[in-house]
Design an enzyme around this catalytic site. Structure first.
Site, PDB file in Angstrom:
ATOM      1  N   CYS A  10       0.876  -1.186   0.000  1.00 34.03           N
ATOM      2  CA  CYS A  10       0.000   0.000   0.000  1.00 34.03           C
ATOM      3  C   CYS A  10       0.905   1.224   0.000  1.00 34.03           C
ATOM      4  O   CYS A  10       2.096   1.116  -0.341  1.00 34.03           O
ATOM      5  CB  CYS A  10      -0.973  -0.031   1.177  1.00 34.03           C
ATOM      6  SG  CYS A  10      -0.196  -0.035   2.800  1.00 34.03           S
ATOM      7  N   ARG A  60      -3.306  -0.646   5.435  1.00 31.95           N
ATOM      8  CA  ARG A  60      -3.894  -1.741   4.659  1.00 31.95           C
ATOM      9  C   ARG A  60      -2.984  -2.945   4.481  1.00 31.95           C
ATOM     10  O   ARG A  60      -3.397  -4.087   4.751  1.00 31.95           O
ATOM     11  CB  ARG A  60      -4.321  -1.217   3.271  1.00 31.95           C
ATOM     12  CG  ARG A  60      -5.458  -0.233   3.324  1.00 31.95           C
ATOM     13  CD  ARG A  60      -5.602   0.527   2.023  1.00 31.95           C
ATOM     14  NE  ARG A  60      -4.469   1.424   1.788  1.00 31.95           N
ATOM     15  CZ  ARG A  60      -4.276   2.147   0.708  1.00 31.95           C
ATOM     16  NH1 ARG A  60      -5.148   2.062  -0.286  1.00 31.95           N
ATOM     17  NH2 ARG A  60      -3.236   2.945   0.595  1.00 31.95           N
ATOM     18  N   ASP A  70      -8.059   3.796   1.200  1.00 30.16           N
ATOM     19  CA  ASP A  70      -7.100   4.170   2.236  1.00 30.16           C
ATOM     20  C   ASP A  70      -7.873   4.673   3.464  1.00 30.16           C
ATOM     21  O   ASP A  70      -8.571   5.685   3.379  1.00 30.16           O
ATOM     22  CB  ASP A  70      -6.217   5.282   1.654  1.00 30.16           C
ATOM     23  CG  ASP A  70      -5.110   5.690   2.583  1.00 30.16           C
ATOM     24  OD1 ASP A  70      -5.129   5.257   3.756  1.00 30.16           O
ATOM     25  OD2 ASP A  70      -4.219   6.429   2.139  1.00 30.16           O
TER      26      ASP A  70
END
Ligand code: 4NP
Length: 168
Positions: free
Chosen positions: A19, A25, A136
C-alpha cells in the site's frame, strides 16, 4: 495468477502486500493471510510480508487505529513498515497492490516485463464486494478501518484458497 508450483528456494510461496504507507492496509492484509496460513498449518509452505510505496513511516508499527480494529477481530499486527524495493520482485511470487496508485507505482518499479506479471490488485480477490480497490482508511473515522478489514478478510480468504489449491 502465477503458477503456485513455482516455489522459490525456500520452498515457500511468498506474497507481498503493498500500500502507500505500509501502516494500515498492507500490514493488516499480511496479518490476516498469516492467520489463515497458521490456522491451516501451512507456515512451511506460504509466507506473507508487506511494504509501502512511500518510505516515510519506515520502522513504525501499524497505525494504532488499525492495530486496535484488527486485534478486535483476532489479528495481532506486529509488522514494521518498510519501503518496497525492486529486489522484492525477485524474492516474491506474488505482489498485491491495494489500489490503482499502488498498482501503477509497482508497475514502474518492476525491473522486467516478467516481474510485472507478479503484480495483482487486491480487489481482484473480492467475492463479497464490487469494490475495485481497497480504500485508504488513514483519513477516515474508525468505521473506515472496520470496512477496510471486512474487504481484506474477504480478499485474503479467497487468495489463501487459491494459493492452497495451486500448491496441491
Ligand atoms: P496505508 O495508509 O497506505 O494503508 O498504510 C496510509 C498511511 C499513511 C499515509 C497514507 C496512507 N501517509 O500519508 O502518511
Amino acid at each position: 495468477m502465477n503458477n503456485h508450483n513455482d516455489l522459490n528456494i525456500n520452498n515457500k510461496y511468498k506474497v507481498l502486500f503493498v500500500c502507500l504507507g505500509n501502516i494500515c492496509r498492507s500490514p493488516a492484509a499480511q496479518g490476516i493471510l498469516e492467520h489463515f496460513v497458521r490456522e491451516n498449518g501451512m507456515e512451511d509452505r506460504i509466507e506473507a510480508d508487506s511494504a509501502g510505496t512511500y518510505g516515510g513511516h519506515r520502522g513504525e508499527l501499524p497505525d494504532r487505529r488499525m492495530r486496535t480494529a484488527a486485534l478486535y477481530r483476532g489479528f495481532a499486527l506486529t509488522h514494521r513498515s518498510r519501503p518496497v524495493s525492486s529486489l522484492d520482485f525477485l524474492d516474491f511470487d506474488l505482489i498485491i497492490a491495494m489500489d490503482d496508485r499502488n498498482y501503477e507505482d509497482l508497475m514502474h518499479l518492476a525491473p522486467s516485463v516478467e516481474a510485472t506479471h507478479k503484480i495483482k490488485r487486491m480487489a481482484s480477490y473480492l467475492k463479497n464486494s464490487r469494490m475495485t480497490y481497497i480504500p485508504d482508511p488513514y483519513y477516515m473515522g474508525s468505521e473506515g478501518f472496520g470496512m477496510v478489514l471486512d474487504l481484506l478478510e474477504d480478499a485474503c480468504k479467497n487468495l489463501f484458497d487459491e494459493i492452497k489449491e495451486g500448491l496441491q
